[in-house]
Scaffold this motif. Structure first.
Motif, mmCIF file in Angstrom:
data_model
loop_
_atom_site.group_PDB
_atom_site.id
_atom_site.type_symbol
_atom_site.label_atom_id
_atom_site.label_comp_id
_atom_site.label_asym_id
_atom_site.label_seq_id
_atom_site.Cartn_x
_atom_site.Cartn_y
_atom_site.Cartn_z
ATOM 1 N N GLN A 119 -9.553 3.621 -8.310
ATOM 2 C CA GLN A 119 -9.096 2.415 -7.610
ATOM 3 C C GLN A 119 -7.703 2.002 -8.089
ATOM 4 O OE1 GLN A 119 -12.080 -0.558 -8.202
ATOM 5 N NE2 GLN A 119 -13.620 0.467 -6.903
ATOM 6 N N LEU A 120 -7.473 2.116 -9.404
ATOM 7 C CA LEU A 120 -6.170 1.732 -9.944
ATOM 8 C C LEU A 120 -5.070 2.655 -9.414
ATOM 9 C CD1 LEU A 120 -4.583 -0.079 -11.874
ATOM 10 C CD2 LEU A 120 -5.117 1.525 -13.706
ATOM 11 N N ALA A 121 -5.356 3.957 -9.328
ATOM 12 C CA ALA A 121 -4.368 4.897 -8.798
ATOM 13 C C ALA A 121 -4.048 4.589 -7.342
ATOM 14 C CB ALA A 121 -4.870 6.332 -8.944
ATOM 15 N N ALA A 122 -5.089 4.268 -6.543
ATOM 16 C CA ALA A 122 -4.874 3.937 -5.135
ATOM 17 C C ALA A 122 -4.043 2.667 -5.009
ATOM 18 C CB ALA A 122 -6.216 3.776 -4.431
ATOM 19 N N GLN A 123 -4.333 1.672 -5.853
ATOM 20 C CA GLN A 123 -3.562 0.432 -5.807
ATOM 21 C C GLN A 123 -2.115 0.661 -6.217
ATOM 22 O OE1 GLN A 123 -5.726 -2.244 -8.296
ATOM 23 N NE2 GLN A 123 -7.366 -2.615 -6.806
ATOM 24 N N GLN A 124 -1.902 1.501 -7.246
ATOM 25 C CA GLN A 124 -0.534 1.797 -7.662
ATOM 26 C C GLN A 124 0.238 2.523 -6.564
ATOM 27 O OE1 GLN A 124 -1.035 3.987 -11.268
ATOM 28 N NE2 GLN A 124 -1.307 2.142 -12.551
ATOM 29 N N GLU A 125 -0.449 3.438 -5.893
ATOM 30 C CA GLU A 125 0.209 4.154 -4.791
ATOM 31 C C GLU A 125 0.567 3.186 -3.667
ATOM 32 O OE1 GLU A 125 -0.700 7.915 -1.781
ATOM 33 O OE2 GLU A 125 -2.129 7.365 -3.352
ATOM 34 N N GLN A 126 -0.360 2.293 -3.359
ATOM 35 C CA GLN A 126 -0.089 1.308 -2.311
ATOM 36 C C GLN A 126 1.057 0.378 -2.722
ATOM 37 O OE1 GLN A 126 -3.457 -1.125 -1.431
ATOM 38 N NE2 GLN A 126 -2.524 -2.132 0.332
ATOM 39 N N TYR A 127 1.081 -0.012 -4.018
ATOM 40 C CA TYR A 127 2.148 -0.885 -4.503
ATOM 41 C C TYR A 127 3.497 -0.184 -4.429
ATOM 42 C CZ TYR A 127 5.065 -3.357 -7.863
ATOM 43 O OH TYR A 127 6.084 -4.019 -8.475
#
Length: 772
Positions: free
Chosen positions: A672-680
């Motif tokens: 989830q953190l990786a997906a959020q970082q990618e989205q950010y």
């Protein structure tokens, strides 16, 4: 009631039909009871009085006849008063120490199943678990390949690990039911207290006896006084339940007799009244514990308190009954066989054939006084064996400590010679101390001053410790060989003290309970030496515990067998396990319980205690390595090492499951953190492009405004200020967007930490509920 039967020890024929055994008002049973009573020690009480003296030795009561070798060494009594010999106990502390150690030993029984189908059930359960494991592994493989199965993937161990875990943790459902049943019986019958009393008898007399039956649809257990039981002395039988006969004597008040036998007193009111009156008469005319028959039990109080006691004897023996095995063909043409009684008549036209056998059957009977008989019958519960029709067990059980090819011994019997010698030596020490005087000064009477009387001179010297002499007195003579001090304290006293120490030391070596084991340690002794002394002492006394544990194993087995008959209609109840405080709900299926063949395993108490001590010594390491407080509490509270091992394995399993769940949750959070970082990063890139576009637009407008100011005249300064203000507003908007973006990132991190904490709390709560 019939007249008393003449005393004899000839056993009547036992291979009679039931009808012949009960005719003439159970005449056969009465003769059999009389014969076994006359074969017992109750015909002569010499043996029981010898046992009774062992309890006197434990309690410190003196029998002056035991000191005859000292008081009358030449057949004539020596001078001196031996009537005031008192006991200085060296036996009682040893018995009390072992008795106390027994109370602290763990409860170490485990129930298992010996049915023929137990292997099949184990394979069935193992195959079921392995199949479920393989099925989930197959689903996981399909999901990884992108094939829709409708079943979520789960992390599961390999089939080999599943089989290993199954082998270490599997228990038959019937074994668990039997374990809970025995735990309930242990509490209901108060076995801990009764075993504790039996172990006291075991140490004092070297004998232990018990009685088991069913009362009010519950197993019943009773401790039998060693003074009240005798049995068949078959040299090959270690346990009384395998003997041929047993006789128990009890002394009961008339009211207790009426209460116990009320259902058997008569068929109508008049018969019941007559029997009660006869029992009351026996109580009024009894000679039990009179002046001519001393009290065998030495209870506190005057002997006339017991003048209403009536002697009741309970006799159980192995008789014979006729049974048959009927063979026939069923409707499918398959040969069948059933057990039939002696009254069965085979139907030859149906092809029935019977093969007859004479097998053992336990009978019982009660004798009140000399001629009142009750309950002459086969005992209601016959503990038989499925593999041997003639194998059955008496309701009484017990064993002796060491009677192989010799008379039995006990811890107290070993200590009697040392106790007698110790008391006699101490008595001699008292007499020597009574004769002992303080050191005295020897003076010539001519030394006395002339102006003092002899009494005045001695009195003055006693008061001041000074004796004046008058050397100027006429006739005074002083001798160079004069002895001024007389040593009146004899060295005999010191010899007696050394002898007392020697007797105690020898007794310590014989009984195995050394002073180190009692906590008496000299300052000069090393830690290793003390430990070796304690270990050696434990090895010597372990035989008392080991043999008694074997007796307990038989008792557990018997009570579990009786529960099958007591709970023939099922049993529903609940009880609390004392070591863990856990509530166990017992729901007995009568068919399943009665068909289960239980076995009892009692681990050696000494080894269990040693293992427990080793485990407790590691508690500090467990705490330092992060062990949970609940596991430490289980280690302290558990009475059974087997149960403790199961609890620790369960705790390890739950800890591994928690670690797997935490690892899985951490992986999900990282995704989830990786997906959020990618989205950010994507949003950040879009904002940067937007800022570039806006900056280019403002630069263009600024150029246009500047050019306009040149063309239009003197308003250039105002236009320039407006352009600068617009740029500042643009920069302020960009900074606000950056701040908003940081706030969003902070909220996202806070939400992530809260999610982790919530998931950890949820997993811990689920594990706690499963553990309870």
């Amino acid at each position: 009631m019939v007249a008393p039967i003449k005393y004899n020890a000839n056993i009547p024929v036992q291979t009679l039909s039931y009808a012949d055994k009960i005719k003439d008002d159970f005449e056969w049973g009465k003769q059999t009871m009389r014969a076994y009573i006359n074969r017992s020690y109750f015909a002569t009480t010499q043996h029981k009085w010898a046992l009774k003296k062992l309890y006197d030795y434990y309690n410190g009561h003196i029998d002056i006849d035991d000191y005859r070798l000292i008081t009358e060494p030449f057949g004539k009594k020596l001078e001196g008063d031996w009537a005031d010999v008192v006991n200085y106990p060296i036996i009682k502390p040893k018995v009390d120490l072992l008795w106390g150690e027994f109370a602290k030993r763990p409860k170490n029984f485990e129930v298992y199943v010996t049915n023929d189908d137990v292997t099949n059930k184990v394979l069935e359960e193992k195959n079921k678990l392995v199949f479920q494991n393989l099925e989930q592994l197959f689903v996981n493989t399909l999901n990884q390949q992108g094939i829709e199965t409708g079943i979520p993937s789960e992390e599961v161990p390999t089939p080999e690990v599943v089989q290993e875990e199954f082998a270490s943790s599997y228990r038959d459902k019937r074994a668990i039911l039997g374990q809970h049943s025995l735990e309930y019986i242990h509490q209901y019958c108060k076995l801990q207290e009764k075993f504790h009393l039996e172990f006291f008898h075991w140490l004092v007399s070297g004998e232990v006896y018990s009685y088991k039956t069913i009362e009010n649809n519950e197993p019943y257990y009773e401790v039998v006084n060693v003074l009240d039981l005798d049995y068949d002395k078959d040299p090959d039988n270690q346990f009384i339940e395998d003997a041929e006969w047993c006789v128990r004597r009890k002394y009961m008040n008339p009211s207790s007799i009426v209460e116990f036998f009320y259902d058997d007193l008569g068929k109508n009111e008049q018969e019941i009244k007559d029997v009660i009156n006869k029992i009351e008469t026996l109580g009024s005319n009894t000679t039990v514990f009179s002046a001519s028959a001393p009290n065998l039990y030495d209870r506190t109080g005057p002997q006339n308190v017991y003048n209403r006691l009536v002697e009741v004897k309970h006799v159980v023996w192995k008789s014979k009954k006729k049974v048959g095995i009927c063979t026939f063909m069923d409707e499918f043409g398959v040969e069948q066989s059933i057990e039939v009684d002696e009254n069965f008549k085979p139907l030859k036209e149906l092809g029935q054939t019977v093969e007859w056998y004479w097998v053992n059957e336990i009978w019982e009977g009660y004798l009140i006084g000399t001629d009142m008989y009750f309950r002459i019958r086969p005992i209601p519960v016959q503990r038989t064996s499925l593999d041997n029709l003639s194998k059955c067990k008496l309701p009484y059980n017990g064993r002796v400590l060491s009677a192989i090819n010799s008379r039995n011994i006990s811890l107290v019997i070993l200590g009697v010679p040392y106790q007698v010698l110790y008391n006699a030596t101490f008595h001699r020490l008292k007499l020597a101390m009574a004769k002992m005087k303080d050191d005295m000064i020897q003076l010539d009477v001519n030394l006395k001053p002339k102006n003092m009387s002899l009494d005045e001179w001695l009195l003055y010297g006693d008061a001041t410790n000074i004796l004046f002499i008058d050397r100027n007195k006429e006739g005074f003579r002083e001798s160079s060989t004069h002895q001024s001090v007389l040593r009146m304290a004899s060295s005999t006293i010191q010899s007696y003290i050394e002898l007392l120490r020697f007797i105690k030391s020898e007794w310590d070596e014989v009984c195995g309970v050394t002073r180190q084991r009692q906590g008496q340690i000299n300052t000069s002794e090393t830690v290793g030496g003390v430990e070796r002394a304690v270990v050696q002492s434990s090895l010597i006394t372990e035989i008392y515990f080991t043999l008694f544990d074997e007796f307990k194993e038989r008792e557990y087995q018997g009570l579990l067998d009786y529960s099958k008959f007591a709970w023939i209609e099922g049993k529903k109840t609940s009880f609390i396990l004392p070591d863990s405080g856990k509530i166990v709900y017992l729901d007995i299926d009568p068919i399943e319980h009665s068909e289960a063949e239980y076995g009892i395993f009692v681990a050696l108490g000494g080894k269990a205690v040693e293992k427990r001590k080793q485990l407790e010594s590691q508690l500090q390491n467990f705490i330092q390595n992060g062990a949970k407080p609940s596991m430490i509490i289980d280690v302290i509270n558990s009475d059974s090492f087997t149960e403790l091992k199961a609890k620790m394995l369960y705790a390890e399993q739950k800890q591994e499951e928690y670690a797997q769940q935490a690892q899985k949750m951490q992986a999900e959070q990282q995704q989830q953190l990786a997906a959020q970082q990618e989205q950010y990063a994507s949003l950040q890139h879009e904002r940067e492009l937007e800022l570039i576009d806006r900056k280019g637009e403002w630069d263009l407008r600024k150029t246009e405004l500047t050019a306009y100011a040149i063309d239009e005249g003197p308003n250039t300064e105002d236009i320039s200020k407006a352009a600068e203000l617009g740029l500042k507003q643009q920069e302020l908007g960009i900074k606000q967007q950056e701040l908003s973006q940081k706030e969003v990132e902070s909220q996202r991190k806070a939400a992530t930490e809260k999610y982790k904490a919530d998931m950890a709390y949820k997993v811990a709560k689920e594990n706690k509920q499963k553990g309870e």
